[in-house]
Design a protein around this motif. Sequence first.
Motif, short mmCIF file in Angstrom:
data_model
loop_
_atom_site.label_atom_id
_atom_site.label_comp_id
_atom_site.label_asym_id
_atom_site.label_seq_id
_atom_site.Cartn_x
_atom_site.Cartn_y
_atom_site.Cartn_z
N TYR A 1 -90.66 -33.85 -23.96
CA TYR A 1 -91.83 -34.30 -24.33
C TYR A 1 -91.84 -33.92 -26.00
CZ TYR A 1 -93.34 -34.47 -19.63
OH TYR A 1 -93.51 -35.09 -18.18
N PHE A 2 -91.27 -32.92 -26.28
CA PHE A 2 -91.18 -32.46 -27.73
C PHE A 2 -90.66 -33.51 -28.62
CE2 PHE A 2 -89.23 -30.28 -31.24
CZ PHE A 2 -90.11 -29.96 -32.25
N LEU A 3 -89.23 -34.10 -28.25
CA LEU A 3 -88.72 -35.08 -28.91
C LEU A 3 -89.47 -36.41 -29.00
CD1 LEU A 3 -84.97 -34.37 -27.72
CD2 LEU A 3 -85.96 -33.78 -30.22
N CYS A 4 -90.11 -36.67 -27.90
CA CYS A 4 -90.88 -37.75 -27.98
C CYS A 4 -91.97 -37.83 -28.82
CB CYS A 4 -91.43 -38.08 -26.23
SG CYS A 4 -90.22 -38.52 -25.12
N GLN B 1 -83.99 -43.77 -26.16
CA GLN B 1 -82.79 -42.87 -25.37
C GLN B 1 -83.25 -41.74 -24.73
OE1 GLN B 1 -79.92 -41.94 -28.18
NE2 GLN B 1 -78.59 -40.73 -27.19
N VAL B 2 -84.19 -41.03 -25.34
CA VAL B 2 -84.84 -39.81 -24.86
C VAL B 2 -85.56 -40.19 -23.68
CG1 VAL B 2 -86.71 -38.00 -25.27
CG2 VAL B 2 -84.99 -38.60 -27.04
N LEU B 3 -86.30 -41.09 -23.57
CA LEU B 3 -86.97 -41.65 -22.04
C LEU B 3 -85.97 -41.99 -21.29
CD1 LEU B 3 -89.77 -43.83 -23.87
CD2 LEU B 3 -90.08 -41.49 -22.81
N LEU B 4 -84.90 -42.69 -21.51
CA LEU B 4 -84.07 -42.96 -20.58
C LEU B 4 -83.15 -41.78 -19.83
CD1 LEU B 4 -82.31 -46.17 -22.07
CD2 LEU B 4 -83.73 -46.15 -20.13
N ARG B 5 -83.15 -40.60 -20.75
CA ARG B 5 -82.62 -39.39 -20.31
C ARG B 5 -83.17 -38.70 -19.08
NH1 ARG B 5 -77.90 -37.22 -22.87
NH2 ARG B 5 -77.37 -38.53 -24.75
N SER B 6 -84.50 -39.33 -19.13
CA SER B 6 -85.55 -38.74 -18.13
C SER B 6 -85.06 -39.12 -16.76
CB SER B 6 -86.67 -38.81 -18.35
OG SER B 6 -87.01 -40.33 -18.19
N PHE B 7 -84.16 -40.09 -16.69
CA PHE B 7 -83.73 -40.58 -15.27
C PHE B 7 -82.32 -39.51 -14.85
CE2 PHE B 7 -86.20 -43.95 -16.86
CZ PHE B 7 -86.95 -44.34 -15.93
#
Length: 218
Positions: free
Chosen positions: A211-214, A194-200
């Motif tokens: 990056y911190f949450l990842c 979900q965090v990675l998808l929010r980068s879009f």
Amino acid sequence: MAFSKQSLNYHYFANRVDIYRQIKIFRMSKRENRVNGSAKILGLCLFYMPFLLFILLMLLSFFCSPSAEDLAINYFSYKPGIIAFIKQFYHNEGSRYFSFSLVTILCHGRFILEHYYIVPLALFLSFWAAMYGIINTITRVLRIDLKSISKAWVTTFLCLTFCSVIFEMSSFFYWTSGSITYLPSFIFFLLLLQVLLRSFMPGDFKRFTQYFLCGVLI
């Protein structure tokens, strides 16, 4: 004004035909409304069936009881203490580094063993919430206008699909040692995705926060 007998018969039969036609139309309309009502009820039942099945799966948590491994952890960790028992396990056994600490903390006291339904219920709700977050993020990234109830239905359907393909439902959700071993890592993976998808999504997350949450989730 006088009417002939033939004219009176014509008006009489015309009125009878009109009455029969109205009765037929009324019956057809009533039958159509009944069919539409039945179809609507059937559609509502099919729509809410996944929610009902998922609730039933959660209610089964109240029928769970501690396993032999849970009781053994409670017994053997009581005398040396939690920290000493975990250290001993790491030095001698060495498997399940993340999960064993959580299982030991949960099973050390009697509260979780006496209220065994808390862990599976919490995992069910966390799993559903993580899956809902994924669906919500995907719809926002793809700019799909989807109502909250529709997102909840898709989430529940995917959760039921996941439950139908896992190797053993009882070990994955209803057994504390097994569920803590397998499920939290998958929930963290859904949060990471979900965090990675929010980068879009521009402006949704700052880079440092992302990056911190990842890093935390990994």
